[in-house]
Design a protein around this motif. Structure first.
Motif, PDB file in Angstrom:
ATOM      1  N   LYS A 199     -10.238   9.192  13.085  1.00 45.98           N
ATOM      2  CA  LYS A 199      -8.963   9.280  12.381  1.00 45.98           C
ATOM      3  C   LYS A 199      -8.942   8.236  11.277  1.00 45.98           C
ATOM      4  O   LYS A 199      -8.895   7.034  11.535  1.00 45.98           O
ATOM      5  N   ILE A 200      -9.004   8.701  10.034  1.00 50.76           N
ATOM      6  CA  ILE A 200      -8.971   7.801   8.885  1.00 50.76           C
ATOM      7  C   ILE A 200      -7.526   7.418   8.609  1.00 50.76           C
ATOM      8  O   ILE A 200      -6.659   8.280   8.475  1.00 50.76           O
ATOM      9  N   GLN A 201      -7.283   6.102   8.523  1.00 43.93           N
ATOM     10  CA  GLN A 201      -5.897   5.650   8.448  1.00 43.93           C
ATOM     11  C   GLN A 201      -5.528   4.977   7.137  1.00 43.93           C
ATOM     12  O   GLN A 201      -4.456   5.220   6.589  1.00 43.93           O
ATOM     13  N   SER A 202      -6.401   4.117   6.596  1.00 38.16           N
ATOM     14  CA  SER A 202      -5.981   3.315   5.449  1.00 38.16           C
ATOM     15  C   SER A 202      -7.184   2.877   4.630  1.00 38.16           C
ATOM     16  O   SER A 202      -8.337   3.042   5.044  1.00 38.16           O
ATOM     17  N   ALA A 203      -6.895   2.309   3.463  1.00 40.05           N
ATOM     18  CA  ALA A 203      -7.963   1.790   2.607  1.00 40.05           C
ATOM     19  C   ALA A 203      -7.462   0.575   1.853  1.00 40.05           C
ATOM     20  O   ALA A 203      -6.285   0.483   1.508  1.00 40.05           O
ATOM     21  N   HIS A 204      -8.363  -0.355   1.619  1.00 40.68           N
ATOM     22  CA  HIS A 204      -8.093  -1.498   0.753  1.00 40.68           C
ATOM     23  C   HIS A 204      -8.960  -1.332  -0.487  1.00 40.68           C
ATOM     24  O   HIS A 204     -10.171  -1.122  -0.381  1.00 40.68           O
ATOM     25  N   GLU A 205      -8.336  -1.416  -1.660  1.00 41.35           N
ATOM     26  CA  GLU A 205      -9.031  -1.072  -2.894  1.00 41.35           C
ATOM     27  C   GLU A 205      -8.903  -2.167  -3.945  1.00 41.35           C
ATOM     28  O   GLU A 205      -7.843  -2.773  -4.100  1.00 41.35           O
ATOM     29  N   ASN A 206      -9.994  -2.409  -4.657  1.00 44.32           N
ATOM     30  CA  ASN A 206     -10.008  -3.276  -5.827  1.00 44.32           C
ATOM     31  C   ASN A 206     -10.256  -2.412  -7.055  1.00 44.32           C
ATOM     32  O   ASN A 206     -11.136  -1.545  -7.040  1.00 44.32           O
ATOM     33  N   ILE A 207      -9.509  -2.660  -8.110  1.00 43.51           N
ATOM     34  CA  ILE A 207      -9.599  -1.836  -9.312  1.00 43.51           C
ATOM     35  C   ILE A 207      -9.997  -2.709 -10.499  1.00 43.51           C
ATOM     36  O   ILE A 207      -9.436  -3.791 -10.703  1.00 43.51           O
ATOM     37  N   SER A 208     -10.968  -2.235 -11.265  1.00 48.51           N
ATOM     38  CA  SER A 208     -11.424  -2.992 -12.430  1.00 48.51           C
ATOM     39  C   SER A 208     -11.974  -2.027 -13.475  1.00 48.51           C
ATOM     40  O   SER A 208     -12.164  -0.838 -13.205  1.00 48.51           O
ATOM     41  N   ALA A 209     -12.224  -2.543 -14.663  1.00 46.58           N
ATOM     42  CA  ALA A 209     -12.822  -1.749 -15.738  1.00 46.58           C
ATOM     43  C   ALA A 209     -14.279  -2.164 -15.905  1.00 46.58           C
ATOM     44  O   ALA A 209     -14.598  -3.355 -15.899  1.00 46.58           O
ATOM     45  N   PRO A 264       0.809  -1.205   0.000  1.00 53.36           N
ATOM     46  CA  PRO A 264       0.000   0.000   0.000  1.00 53.36           C
ATOM     47  C   PRO A 264       0.846   1.261   0.000  1.00 53.36           C
ATOM     48  O   PRO A 264       1.974   1.273   0.472  1.00 53.36           O
ATOM     49  N   ILE A 265       0.273   2.341  -0.546  1.00 50.64           N
ATOM     50  CA  ILE A 265       0.866   3.658  -0.437  1.00 50.64           C
ATOM     51  C   ILE A 265      -0.016   4.474   0.497  1.00 50.64           C
ATOM     52  O   ILE A 265      -1.083   4.028   0.909  1.00 50.64           O
ATOM     53  N   GLN A 266       0.439   5.667   0.857  1.00 48.47           N
ATOM     54  CA  GLN A 266      -0.337   6.487   1.778  1.00 48.47           C
ATOM     55  C   GLN A 266      -1.704   6.793   1.180  1.00 48.47           C
ATOM     56  O   GLN A 266      -1.822   7.246   0.048  1.00 48.47           O
ATOM     57  N   TYR A 267      -2.752   6.556   1.969  1.00 50.16           N
ATOM     58  CA  TYR A 267      -4.105   6.756   1.471  1.00 50.16           C
ATOM     59  C   TYR A 267      -4.496   8.222   1.559  1.00 50.16           C
ATOM     60  O   TYR A 267      -4.282   8.879   2.574  1.00 50.16           O
TER      61      TYR A 267
END
Length: 241
Positions: free
Chosen positions: A177-187, A85-88
């Motif tokens: 305090k928002i810290q992180s995110a997990h993301e799925n990417i699609s078209a 992950p990178i900084q969200y």
């Protein structure tokens, strides 16, 4: 021999791999720091650095007086090609030198169905905010965004709070305090409504980013489906071997 920086990154990588493989399951407590010292043959400082890295990345959460635990998210959603992950950053933070605005198409309080409840890690029929926004940069529509937030985590949210930066309101007024995110990417292909709101032909594919956003407590704060214009948005990532 690798220095401490390299060593703690190696330990974080090893623990991360065990989480992604399912060896360490959601809500499972990690070994105590003193046990990890022995396991990896390093100092307590090195272990703390590795754990802090995993906390920042959003894989684990520290619970005062209890230890460090794997966050409760769906491992299957990460897939086999999960990257470091990178900084969200929220939408507004990603466009710091541009004029960001929102058209709020829908804002309501609803009971979560089973799918949304699973994404938010709450019980079905618990109340959530449901909002639909078109996010704009310099007045040009960029993304069609559908968001769900448990009411219990952000009491008193009003229509005028979601016109601007939702995260700014949540952190400054909601005390979270928002810290992180997990993301799925699609078209995906746009619906008729999405094409209309984004001012594009219905033949133009969209870049869909499905996000679970976590607080520093490990709770799921938000589940959002963002559909970006593929001619206006580029996704950047860095992968390391």
């Amino acid at each position: 021999m690798a220095d401490d920086l390299t060593k703690y990154e190696q330990i974080a990588y090893d623990v991360r791999k065990k989480i992604l493989s399912g060896l360490y399951k959601k809500n499972q407590q990690l070994p105590l720091e003193r046990d990890m010292e022995i396991q990896y043959d390093v100092s307590r400082t090195t272990i703390k650095k590795a754990i802090d890295m995993l906390v920042q990345e959003g894989y684990v959460v520290k619970r005062r007086g209890a230890g460090t635990f794997v966050k409760e998210f769906n491992m299957d959603d990460l897939g086999d090609e999960a990257t470091s992950p990178i900084q969200y950053r929220g939408f507004t933070e990603k466009h710091p030198d541009q004029a960001v605005s929102s058209d709020v198409l829908y804002f309501n309080i609803e009971q979560a169905d089973e799918d949304i409840a699973t994404k938010l890690n709450i019980k079905p029929r618990e109340f959530v905010y449901h909002l639909v926004r078109v996010r704009k940069v310099n007045k040009a529509p960029v993304t069609f965004q559908r968001t769900f937030i448990p009411i219990s985590l952000l009491m008193g949210l009003r229509f005028d709070n979601v016109v601007d930066s939702l995260y700014t309101f949540a952190e400054e007024s909601g005390g979270v305090k928002i810290q992180s995110a997990h993301e799925n990417i699609s078209a995906v292909m746009p619906t008729e409504e999405e094409a209309k709101q984004l001012q594009i032909p219905q033949t133009l594919p969209l870049l869909q980013i499905e996000s679970q956003v976590f607080l520093d407590t490990g709770q799921v704060f938000e589940y959002t489906i963002s559909r970006y214009r593929s001619d206006k948005h580029t996704f950047h990532t860095v992968e390391m071997r």
